[in-house]
Design a protein around this motif. Structure first.
Motif, PDB file in Angstrom:
ATOM      1  N   VAL A  42      60.887 -15.823  47.542  1.00 34.81           N
ATOM      2  CA  VAL A  42      60.404 -15.730  46.165  1.00 34.81           C
ATOM      3  C   VAL A  42      60.223 -14.265  45.799  1.00 34.81           C
ATOM      4  N   SER A  43      60.289 -14.005  44.523  1.00 33.29           N
ATOM      5  CA  SER A  43      59.998 -12.678  43.987  1.00 33.29           C
ATOM      6  C   SER A  43      58.575 -12.690  43.442  1.00 33.29           C
ATOM      7  N   ILE A  44      57.766 -11.743  43.906  1.00 35.26           N
ATOM      8  CA  ILE A  44      56.410 -11.582  43.381  1.00 35.26           C
ATOM      9  C   ILE A  44      56.471 -10.458  42.356  1.00 35.26           C
ATOM     10  N   HIS A  51      59.552  -6.829  39.540  1.00 39.20           N
ATOM     11  CA  HIS A  51      59.468  -7.235  40.943  1.00 39.20           C
ATOM     12  C   HIS A  51      58.802  -6.133  41.767  1.00 39.20           C
ATOM     13  N   PHE A  52      57.842  -6.497  42.628  1.00 41.61           N
ATOM     14  CA  PHE A  52      57.258  -5.482  43.504  1.00 41.61           C
ATOM     15  C   PHE A  52      57.053  -5.949  44.939  1.00 41.61           C
ATOM     16  N   CYS A  53      57.160  -7.249  45.203  1.00 36.17           N
ATOM     17  CA  CYS A  53      57.011  -7.749  46.572  1.00 36.17           C
ATOM     18  C   CYS A  53      57.841  -9.012  46.750  1.00 36.17           C
ATOM     19  N   GLY A  54      58.118  -9.324  47.988  1.00 32.87           N
ATOM     20  CA  GLY A  54      58.758 -10.583  48.317  1.00 32.87           C
ATOM     21  C   GLY A  54      57.768 -11.526  48.956  1.00 32.87           C
ATOM     22  N   GLY A  55      58.181 -12.752  49.131  1.00 30.38           N
ATOM     23  CA  GLY A  55      57.352 -13.753  49.779  1.00 30.38           C
ATOM     24  C   GLY A  55      58.211 -14.929  50.183  1.00 30.38           C
ATOM     25  N   SER A  56      57.610 -15.898  50.857  1.00 34.70           N
ATOM     26  CA  SER A  56      58.350 -17.066  51.333  1.00 34.70           C
ATOM     27  C   SER A  56      57.586 -18.342  51.018  1.00 34.70           C
ATOM     28  N   LEU A  57      58.306 -19.359  50.577  1.00 39.09           N
ATOM     29  CA  LEU A  57      57.701 -20.666  50.350  1.00 39.09           C
ATOM     30  C   LEU A  57      57.554 -21.385  51.681  1.00 39.09           C
ATOM     31  N   ILE A  58      56.319 -21.750  52.028  1.00 36.32           N
ATOM     32  CA  ILE A  58      56.085 -22.476  53.275  1.00 36.32           C
ATOM     33  C   ILE A  58      55.484 -23.859  53.004  1.00 36.32           C
ATOM     34  N   ASN A  59      55.281 -24.163  51.733  1.00 28.54           N
ATOM     35  CA  ASN A  59      54.715 -25.429  51.288  1.00 28.54           C
ATOM     36  C   ASN A  59      54.931 -25.460  49.781  1.00 28.54           C
ATOM     37  N   VAL A  73      44.898 -11.728  41.104  1.00 29.75           N
ATOM     38  CA  VAL A  73      45.511 -13.009  40.768  1.00 29.75           C
ATOM     39  C   VAL A  73      45.961 -13.085  39.314  1.00 29.75           C
ATOM     40  N   GLU A  74      45.314 -12.355  38.425  1.00 31.92           N
ATOM     41  CA  GLU A  74      45.661 -12.420  37.007  1.00 31.92           C
ATOM     42  C   GLU A  74      46.785 -11.457  36.633  1.00 31.92           C
ATOM     43  N   GLN A  75      47.271 -10.691  37.597  1.00 32.97           N
ATOM     44  CA  GLN A  75      48.273  -9.667  37.298  1.00 32.97           C
ATOM     45  C   GLN A  75      49.662  -9.995  37.824  1.00 32.97           C
ATOM     46  N   ILE A  76      49.828 -11.150  38.464  1.00 33.16           N
ATOM     47  CA  ILE A  76      51.119 -11.447  39.069  1.00 33.16           C
ATOM     48  C   ILE A  76      51.622 -12.839  38.698  1.00 33.16           C
ATOM     49  N   MET A  77      52.921 -13.015  38.888  1.00 34.04           N
ATOM     50  CA  MET A  77      53.526 -14.338  38.812  1.00 34.04           C
ATOM     51  C   MET A  77      54.537 -14.454  39.947  1.00 34.04           C
ATOM     52  N   ILE A  78      54.803 -15.687  40.349  1.00 37.69           N
ATOM     53  CA  ILE A  78      55.722 -15.970  41.440  1.00 37.69           C
ATOM     54  C   ILE A  78      56.979 -16.594  40.853  1.00 37.69           C
ATOM     55  N   VAL A  79      58.143 -16.093  41.279  1.00 37.03           N
ATOM     56  CA  VAL A  79      59.407 -16.630  40.783  1.00 37.03           C
ATOM     57  C   VAL A  79      60.208 -17.173  41.969  1.00 37.03           C
ATOM     58  N   GLU A 144      63.668 -10.222  72.913  1.00 42.10           N
ATOM     59  CA  GLU A 144      64.227  -8.910  72.578  1.00 42.10           C
ATOM     60  C   GLU A 144      65.739  -9.029  72.405  1.00 42.10           C
ATOM     61  N   GLY A 145      66.269  -8.388  71.370  1.00 40.74           N
ATOM     62  CA  GLY A 145      67.694  -8.421  71.114  1.00 40.74           C
ATOM     63  C   GLY A 145      68.149  -9.558  70.221  1.00 40.74           C
ATOM     64  N   ARG A 146      67.293 -10.543  70.001  1.00 36.99           N
ATOM     65  CA  ARG A 146      67.649 -11.666  69.130  1.00 36.99           C
ATOM     66  C   ARG A 146      67.845 -11.168  67.699  1.00 36.99           C
ATOM     67  N   LEU A 147      68.943 -11.570  67.074  1.00 37.74           N
ATOM     68  CA  LEU A 147      69.205 -11.162  65.702  1.00 37.74           C
ATOM     69  C   LEU A 147      68.402 -12.012  64.724  1.00 37.74           C
ATOM     70  N   CYS A 148      67.709 -11.348  63.823  1.00 33.87           N
ATOM     71  CA  CYS A 148      66.899 -12.020  62.814  1.00 33.87           C
ATOM     72  C   CYS A 148      67.281 -11.480  61.437  1.00 33.87           C
ATOM     73  N   ARG A 149      67.045 -12.280  60.416  1.00 39.71           N
ATOM     74  CA  ARG A 149      67.459 -11.910  59.064  1.00 39.71           C
ATOM     75  C   ARG A 149      66.246 -11.515  58.213  1.00 39.71           C
ATOM     76  N   VAL A 150      66.356 -10.365  57.558  1.00 41.64           N
ATOM     77  CA  VAL A 150      65.343  -9.945  56.589  1.00 41.64           C
ATOM     78  C   VAL A 150      66.026  -9.807  55.238  1.00 41.64           C
ATOM     79  N   SER A 151      65.328 -10.237  54.189  1.00 40.24           N
ATOM     80  CA  SER A 151      65.922 -10.270  52.851  1.00 40.24           C
ATOM     81  C   SER A 151      64.956  -9.739  51.811  1.00 40.24           C
ATOM     82  N   GLY A 152      65.498  -9.231  50.712  1.00 40.02           N
ATOM     83  CA  GLY A 152      64.637  -8.756  49.634  1.00 40.02           C
ATOM     84  C   GLY A 152      65.409  -8.075  48.519  1.00 40.02           C
ATOM     85  N   TRP A 153      64.676  -7.700  47.506  1.00 40.49           N
ATOM     86  CA  TRP A 153      65.254  -7.048  46.325  1.00 40.49           C
ATOM     87  C   TRP A 153      64.945  -5.555  46.313  1.00 40.49           C
TER      88      TRP A 153
END
Length: 264
Positions: A42-44, A51-59, A73-79, A144-153
């Motif tokens: 998600v885009s925060i 846009h200024f931060c990323g996040g992840s939907l876990i529920n 809380v009154e200054q942000i929205m989640i997309v 160690e060495g395991r490939l992981c994915r990072v994503s963002g804007w």
């Protein structure tokens, strides 16, 4: 600090976000994935649509991000369902947060426990553009060495520049805590609640974070982009909050407010 960073910090100050957070952000050496192929991110954004931060939907009610992403809380929205943050695509879902819950042990100086939960006022609608990502079990580790994915804007260059309109992603190998904590790297500043990821040659990195964005290993969110030193530097991998260290806290918070835990 160079001129682009100064100008960006001024902009961020207008949005009531710390200068450190913006410089802490952004995918370097990555690529644009297929549109809407990373459905849990998600885009925060500020209420102005920046846009200024990323996040992840876990529920359907909960977003996982970094504690340093809080601006009120009154200054942000989640997309959710976003791919290009510069245009409306018709796939987006917009949400107002009900609660921001940073970890009570979050330390701005050491960056320890840099993790936060955001409760949404309304549930997300799961579809072909939006999904939930599972979390690792408490204290689970990734090799160690395991490939992981990072994503963002975030920025695509270590020197700053323009924020890309579309989502970017990169795969990075996990770096051992011993190596990351060596005198040639972070010199003991990596706690047991952090994970390092990056190449020994640098060049590809999440920098000091695409603030709050997910580091996904083996299909689960093992890390939250937190901090670093420089950007894509060969000596300094990116540092992520180790989500498995906080799984019990995450489930306890969500259960206390909603009666359900995160997706397993």
């Amino acid at each position: 600090m160079d001129l682009p960073s100064v100008l960006l910090c001024i902009l961020l100050d207008l949005l009531a976000v710390s200068c450190q957070e913006l410089i802490q952000g952004r995918i370097v050496g990555g690529y644009a994935p297929a549109p809407h192929s990373i459905k849990y991110i998600v885009s925060i954004q500020s209420t102005r649509g920046q846009h200024f931060c990323g996040g992840s939907l876990i529920n359907i009610y909960w977003v996982l991000t970094a504690a340093h992403c809080t601006i009120g809380v009154e200054q942000i929205m989640i997309v959710a369902g976003d791919y290009s943050v510069s245009m409306y695509e018709g796939t987006e879902q917009f949400f107002i947060p009900q609660l921001l819950i940073p970890h009570p042990q979050y330390n701005k100086i050491t960056n320890n426990a840099d993790i936060m939960l955001i409760k949404l006022k309304a549930p997300v609608y799961l579809n072909s553009y939006v999904s939930i990502a599972p979390l690792p079990r408490q204290s689970a580790s990734v090799a160690e060495g395991r490939l992981c994915r990072v994503s963002g804007w975030g920025f695509t260059s270590s020197s700053g520049g323009q924020i890309p309109s579309s989502l970017r992603t990169v795969k990075l190998p996990i770096v051992s805590t011993a190596k990351c904590n060596s005198s040639e790297s972070f010199n003991g500043n990596i706690t047991s609640n952090m994970i390092c990821a990056g190449y020994s040659a640098g060049r590809q990195d999440a920098c000091k974070g695409d603030s709050g964005g997910p580091l996904v290993c083996e299909g689960r969110i093992y890390g939250v982009v937190s901090w670093g030193m420089g950007c894509a530097d060969a000596k300094y991998p990116g540092v992520y909050t180790a989500v498995s260290k906080y799984r019990r806290w995450i489930d306890r918070i969500m259960f206390s407010y909603y009666g359900r835990c995160s997706k397993d």
